[in-house]
Write an enzyme that holds these catalytic residues in place. Structure first.
Site, PDB file in Angstrom:
ATOM      1  N   LYS A  94      11.298  29.652   6.982  1.00  0.00           N
ATOM      2  CA  LYS A  94      11.295  30.314   8.289  1.00  0.00           C
ATOM      3  C   LYS A  94      11.755  31.774   8.218  1.00  0.00           C
ATOM      4  O   LYS A  94      11.325  32.602   9.007  1.00  0.00           O
ATOM      5  CB  LYS A  94      12.176  29.551   9.280  1.00  0.00           C
ATOM      6  CG  LYS A  94      11.517  28.279   9.798  1.00  0.00           C
ATOM      7  CD  LYS A  94      12.252  27.729  11.022  1.00  0.00           C
ATOM      8  CE  LYS A  94      11.518  26.547  11.621  1.00  0.00           C
ATOM      9  NZ  LYS A  94      11.681  25.315  10.824  1.00  0.00           N
ATOM     10  N   GLU A 116      13.789  30.172  21.766  1.00  0.00           N
ATOM     11  CA  GLU A 116      14.447  28.895  21.975  1.00  0.00           C
ATOM     12  C   GLU A 116      14.628  28.265  20.602  1.00  0.00           C
ATOM     13  O   GLU A 116      13.992  28.666  19.630  1.00  0.00           O
ATOM     14  CB  GLU A 116      13.583  27.980  22.855  1.00  0.00           C
ATOM     15  CG  GLU A 116      12.406  27.330  22.138  1.00  0.00           C
ATOM     16  CD  GLU A 116      11.259  28.298  21.847  1.00  0.00           C
ATOM     17  OE1 GLU A 116      11.170  29.334  22.540  1.00  0.00           O
ATOM     18  OE2 GLU A 116      10.485  28.010  20.916  1.00  0.00           O
ATOM     19  N   SER A 383       9.267  23.174   1.693  1.00  0.00           N
ATOM     20  CA  SER A 383       9.526  24.187   2.716  1.00  0.00           C
ATOM     21  C   SER A 383      11.009  24.480   2.948  1.00  0.00           C
ATOM     22  O   SER A 383      11.359  25.568   3.384  1.00  0.00           O
ATOM     23  CB  SER A 383       8.867  23.771   4.034  1.00  0.00           C
ATOM     24  OG  SER A 383       9.273  22.467   4.419  1.00  0.00           O
TER      25      SER A 383
HETATM   26  C1  LIG Z   1      10.743  24.207  10.889  1.00  0.00           C
HETATM   27  C2  LIG Z   1      10.467  23.576   9.585  1.00  0.00           C
HETATM   28  C3  LIG Z   1       9.203  22.990   9.284  1.00  0.00           C
HETATM   29  C4  LIG Z   1       8.101  22.866  10.298  1.00  0.00           C
HETATM   30  O1  LIG Z   1       7.539  24.063  10.725  1.00  0.00           O
HETATM   31  P1  LIG Z   1       6.101  24.561  10.286  1.00  0.00           P
HETATM   32  O2  LIG Z   1       5.827  25.692  11.201  1.00  0.00           O
HETATM   33  O3  LIG Z   1       5.136  23.433  10.448  1.00  0.00           O
HETATM   34  O4  LIG Z   1       6.195  24.972   8.864  1.00  0.00           O
HETATM   35  C5  LIG Z   1       9.004  22.474   8.020  1.00  0.00           C
HETATM   36  N1  LIG Z   1       9.979  22.497   7.086  1.00  0.00           N
HETATM   37  C6  LIG Z   1      11.187  23.038   7.326  1.00  0.00           C
HETATM   38  C7  LIG Z   1      12.211  23.020   6.242  1.00  0.00           C
HETATM   39  C8  LIG Z   1      11.479  23.594   8.578  1.00  0.00           C
HETATM   40  O5  LIG Z   1      12.698  24.113   8.818  1.00  0.00           O
END
Ligand SMILES: *Cc1c(COP(=O)(O)O)cnc(C)c1O
Length: 399
Positions: A94, A116, A383
């Site tokens: 993010k 938010e 992610s």
């Molecule tokens: C917020 C988040 C997601 C989901 O958001 P996407 O916009 O679909 O990528 C996935 N993995 C993590 C670690 C997150 O914090």
């Protein structure tokens, strides 16, 4: 196929029939100003240099790709690689788009960045970016979420953002969105609403995708250098879809590369406790754009659920809807149990505790690896890291 994808969205913000600006006319004007500023400012050398310097020295990019040797040996079949977005400063992907958005707001001379947050992940990433860039930040969060997400709430306070507790309605994300949006409407000329994924009205699906595309750009080069070929399959989890589109974009014209987005099946697709928007949703509008939606007969968003709070969104990015329809990307699901199994296995085989969101992607990779050969490869977008989920998982599994 080559340029078609790069030119998306069209000038009205559509990816095929999805996306657009389903908002009142005065706001369309503001969104178009953001789009113009984006096209003008973000392409300049000054902006790109500043952003890339921050990616390198502050976020710690490039994040490595890692061959998960012990996980692969355990599962058997295709070799599994991980793109380590969990190693970024703040622990997830993010920060890539939050930094871009905060910088854009600053270049545009905005006075305050607003958003938010549900579980607080977007709030922390944005508060971090705003502290760094030096711009005021205000985050709206439901009172119930504030109680549940103590560590993220403390972080946001330390980082100096204004945290606005939302006490109306459900006291969760849904009402936090309305509350933040009302504040934004008080002065949209001077405020900047920082959207947390590849969703919302045009130009946000484009802006957030472009900032996240660094993930796939790096991964493609890293993978070629290491394997002298491209991965056979890419796998990423899909909430709004930003980490997935970030990985996919650089590979979209590589026809040999199969791409899979993984949604949460939660407690099962035959229950109401899931957030499988692409798999079970229908076409409609939500939060200012058209996409597949989990909605009732009247078009109101249904309550959604996932064990991973970052994945429980009733809509999904418009580009994903388009990629599904033309079958360039396949969308599959993983349920809570499969997610938890993958969470534990990656922790114990590799010493990497993944975010529960990312564990959905790991679980799906494990599922298909078995039926592939050891000459083949899967690249998973890891992610984020799972520190935030550690207490929940230990309690849930009574460890
Ligand atoms: C917020 C988040 C997601 C989901 O958001 P996407 O916009 O679909 O990528 C996935 N993995 C993590 C670690 C997150 O914090």
């Amino acid at each position: 196929m080559a340029t078609e994808f790069l030119e998306m969205p069209d000038k009205d913000g559509y990816f095929g029939e999805y996306g657009g600006q389903i908002i009142p006319p005065p706001l369309i004007e503001i969104m178009n100003e953001i789009n113009d500023a984006y096209d003008k400012v973000v392409q300049t050398e000054a902006f790109q240099n500043e952003l890339h310097e921050l990616y390198a020295d502050y976020v710690g990019r490039p994040s490595p790709i890692y061959f998960a040797r012990r996980l692969t040996a355990h599962v058997g079949g295709a070799r599994i690689y991980l793109k380590r977005e969990d190693l970024n400063h703040t622990g997830a992907h993010k920060i890539n788009h939050c930094l871009g958005e905060a910088l854009l707001a600053k270049y545009m001379g905005k006075t305050k960045v607003l958003a938010e947050t549900g579980a607080g992940q977007h709030g922390v990433a944005l508060a971090t970016a705003c502290a760094l860039v030096g711009i005021e930040c205000e985050i709206h969060m439901g009172e119930i979420d504030i109680e549940k997400e103590h560590p993220n709430v403390t972080k946001m306070k330390i980082l100096g953002c204004t945290l606005v507790p939302v006490s109306r309605g459900t006291r969760t994300l849904k009402d936090a969105v309305d509350s933040a949006f009302e504040e934004y409407l008080k002065d949209p000329v001077n405020y900047f609403y920082a959207i947390g994924s590849v969703v919302g009205p045009h130009p946000f699906p484009k802006i957030v995708r472009d900032f996240q595309s660094i993930v796939g750009k790096e991964a493609r080069e890293q993978f070629l250098a290491r394997e002298q070929k491209l991965p056979d399959v890419l796998v990423a989890c899909v909430g709004g879809g930003s980490n997935a589109i970030g990985l996919f974009t650089a590979f979209i014209n590589d026809e040999s590369v199969k791409m899979i987005g993984v949604e949460p099946a939660g407690k099962g697709l035959n229950t109401t406790d899931h957030a499988a928007t692409m798999t079970l949703g229908s076409k409609g509008a939500i939060h200012g754009f058209k996409c597949y939606n989990l909605q009732d007969q009247e078009g109101n968003p249904l309550p959604v659920y996932s064990i991973a709070s970052g994945l429980d969104y009733p809509g999904v990015g418009p580009q994903h809807c388009y990629l599904k329809d033309i079958r360039r990307v396949e969308y599959k699901t993983i349920d809570d149990k499969e997610c938890l199994d993958a969470f534990m296995l990656l922790s114990r085989k590799e010493g990497i505790i993944p975010a529960l969101e990312s564990a959905h992607a790991v679980a799906y990779a494990m599922k298909i690896a078995k039926d592939m050969s050891s000459d083949e490869t899967i690249l998973v977008n890891l992610s984020g890291r799972g520190d935030k989920d550690a207490d929940f998982v230990t309690e849930h599994l009574s460890l």
